[in-house]
Motif scaffolding. Structure first.
Motif, mmCIF file in Angstrom:
data_model
loop_
_atom_site.group_PDB
_atom_site.id
_atom_site.type_symbol
_atom_site.label_atom_id
_atom_site.label_comp_id
_atom_site.label_asym_id
_atom_site.label_seq_id
_atom_site.Cartn_x
_atom_site.Cartn_y
_atom_site.Cartn_z
ATOM 1 N N GLY A 120 0.755 -1.211 0.030
ATOM 2 C CA GLY A 120 0.051 0.118 -0.090
ATOM 3 C C GLY A 120 0.769 1.285 0.045
ATOM 4 N N GLY A 121 2.105 0.998 0.481
ATOM 5 C CA GLY A 121 3.015 2.243 0.354
ATOM 6 C C GLY A 121 3.412 2.686 -1.233
ATOM 7 N N ARG A 122 4.384 3.564 -1.160
ATOM 8 C CA ARG A 122 4.926 4.351 -2.263
ATOM 9 C C ARG A 122 6.417 4.517 -2.366
ATOM 10 N N LEU A 123 7.059 4.440 -3.533
ATOM 11 C CA LEU A 123 8.292 4.695 -3.759
ATOM 12 C C LEU A 123 8.660 5.369 -5.005
ATOM 13 N N ARG A 124 9.473 5.915 -5.058
ATOM 14 C CA ARG A 124 10.115 6.758 -6.540
ATOM 15 C C ARG A 124 11.671 6.310 -6.661
ATOM 16 N N VAL A 125 11.582 5.428 -7.778
ATOM 17 C CA VAL A 125 13.122 4.890 -8.263
ATOM 18 C C VAL A 125 13.401 6.213 -9.396
ATOM 19 N N SER A 126 14.836 6.453 -9.244
ATOM 20 C CA SER A 126 15.155 7.236 -10.259
ATOM 21 C C SER A 126 16.282 6.730 -11.213
ATOM 22 N N CYS A 127 16.710 7.285 -12.326
ATOM 23 C CA CYS A 127 17.679 6.591 -13.067
ATOM 24 C C CYS A 127 18.420 7.850 -13.615
ATOM 25 N N GLN A 128 19.710 8.297 -13.128
ATOM 26 C CA GLN A 128 20.605 9.313 -13.668
ATOM 27 C C GLN A 128 21.244 8.754 -15.106
ATOM 28 N N ALA A 129 21.198 9.589 -16.148
ATOM 29 C CA ALA A 129 21.620 9.113 -17.301
ATOM 30 C C ALA A 129 22.902 10.062 -17.805
ATOM 31 N N SER A 130 23.785 9.537 -18.241
ATOM 32 C CA SER A 130 24.722 10.462 -18.909
ATOM 33 C C SER A 130 25.202 9.716 -20.226
ATOM 34 N N ALA A 131 24.992 10.609 -21.302
ATOM 35 C CA ALA A 131 25.103 10.277 -22.648
ATOM 36 C C ALA A 131 26.006 11.361 -23.512
ATOM 37 N N VAL A 132 26.403 10.667 -24.587
ATOM 38 C CA VAL A 132 26.998 11.593 -25.496
ATOM 39 C C VAL A 132 26.118 12.189 -26.225
ATOM 40 N N TYR A 133 25.046 11.275 -26.831
ATOM 41 C CA TYR A 133 23.932 11.852 -27.575
ATOM 42 C C TYR A 133 22.760 11.943 -27.003
ATOM 43 N N THR A 134 22.007 12.789 -27.092
ATOM 44 C CA THR A 134 20.598 12.662 -26.160
ATOM 45 C C THR A 134 19.746 12.050 -26.921
ATOM 46 N N SER A 135 19.968 11.744 -28.199
ATOM 47 C CA SER A 135 18.930 10.794 -28.927
ATOM 48 C C SER A 135 18.706 9.372 -28.240
ATOM 49 N N GLU A 136 20.041 9.032 -27.798
ATOM 50 C CA GLU A 136 20.245 7.649 -27.030
ATOM 51 C C GLU A 136 19.340 7.710 -25.679
ATOM 52 N N THR A 137 19.006 8.826 -25.134
ATOM 53 C CA THR A 137 18.148 8.746 -23.929
ATOM 54 C C THR A 137 16.703 9.249 -24.149
ATOM 55 N N ALA A 138 16.457 9.560 -25.459
ATOM 56 C CA ALA A 138 14.789 9.757 -25.904
ATOM 57 C C ALA A 138 13.731 8.834 -25.519
ATOM 58 N N CYS A 139 14.466 7.529 -25.805
ATOM 59 C CA CYS A 139 13.503 6.336 -25.542
ATOM 60 C C CYS A 139 13.950 5.425 -24.604
ATOM 61 N N MET A 140 13.505 5.335 -23.252
ATOM 62 C CA MET A 140 13.742 4.541 -22.063
ATOM 63 C C MET A 140 12.906 3.705 -21.652
ATOM 64 N N GLY A 141 13.084 3.017 -20.677
ATOM 65 C CA GLY A 141 12.193 2.126 -19.958
ATOM 66 C C GLY A 141 12.690 1.719 -18.682
ATOM 67 N N TRP A 142 11.764 1.172 -17.980
ATOM 68 C CA TRP A 142 11.884 0.387 -16.365
ATOM 69 C C TRP A 142 11.744 -1.258 -16.936
ATOM 70 N N PHE A 143 12.473 -2.066 -16.197
ATOM 71 C CA PHE A 143 12.249 -3.404 -16.343
ATOM 72 C C PHE A 143 12.447 -3.748 -14.876
ATOM 73 N N ARG A 144 11.790 -5.201 -14.651
ATOM 74 C CA ARG A 144 12.119 -5.665 -13.093
ATOM 75 C C ARG A 144 12.265 -7.017 -13.286
ATOM 76 N N GLN A 145 12.989 -7.486 -12.320
ATOM 77 C CA GLN A 145 13.291 -9.009 -12.310
ATOM 78 C C GLN A 145 13.173 -9.606 -10.833
ATOM 79 N N ALA A 146 12.043 -10.381 -10.560
ATOM 80 C CA ALA A 146 12.088 -10.995 -9.402
ATOM 81 C C ALA A 146 12.848 -12.390 -9.134
ATOM 82 N N PRO A 147 13.318 -12.991 -8.130
ATOM 83 C CA PRO A 147 14.038 -14.117 -7.914
ATOM 84 C C PRO A 147 13.419 -15.181 -8.584
ATOM 85 N N GLY A 148 14.168 -16.085 -9.561
ATOM 86 C CA GLY A 148 13.684 -16.958 -10.124
ATOM 87 C C GLY A 148 12.711 -16.827 -11.349
ATOM 88 N N LYS A 149 12.504 -15.517 -11.866
ATOM 89 C CA LYS A 149 11.589 -14.987 -13.062
ATOM 90 C C LYS A 149 12.519 -14.230 -14.044
#
Length: 128
Positions: A15-44
């Motif tokens: 029921g709680g909340r969290l915010r995760v962040s991802c700091q990106a450093s890129a030579v070309y901004t086009s490389e960080t225009a399209c991004m995503g979050w994935f997750r992996q649970a143990p054994g999955k």
């Protein structure tokens, strides 16, 4: 070359909340225009949670739709995932990914190979 560093994971009760962040450093901004979050649970396999493009909105897995929000702050080169109403089944390592082709991204079939760069992950644990 894109370096991605996640932060903001932790332990919360259901029921709680969290915010995760991802700091990106890129030579070309086009490389960080399209991004995503994935997750992996143990054994999955790693699964796509949400994706976003700087010129478009976000896509969400059915399991998180209505609870999670993906956003980008281009001025700070940071990707966020706001997670509300967390459930124990949201427990996983959360990974940030960058450098995808938005024209070919569909959350229902998104794969690791669709992204060129990955962060090290941040752990999210939700207790019941």
């Amino acid at each position: 070359q894109v370096d991605l560093v996640e932060s903001g994971g932790g332990s919360v009760q259901a029921g709680g909340r969290l915010r995760v962040s991802c700091q990106a450093s890129a030579v070309y901004t086009s490389e960080t225009a399209c991004m995503g979050w994935f997750r992996q649970a143990p054994g999955k396999p790693r699964e796509g949670v949400a994706t976003i493009d700087s010129d478009d909105g976000g896509q969400y897995a059915d399991s998180v739709k209505g609870r999670f929000t993906i956003s980008q702050d281009n001025a700070k080169n940071t990707l966020y995932l706001q997670m509300n109403t967390l459930k124990p089944e949201d427990t996983a390592m959360y990974y940030c990914a960058a450098d995808c082709d938005w024209a070919f991204i569909s959350i229902r079939s998104v794969e690791e190979a669709d992204f060129g760069y990955w962060g090290q992950g941040t752990q999210v644990t939700v207790s019941s």
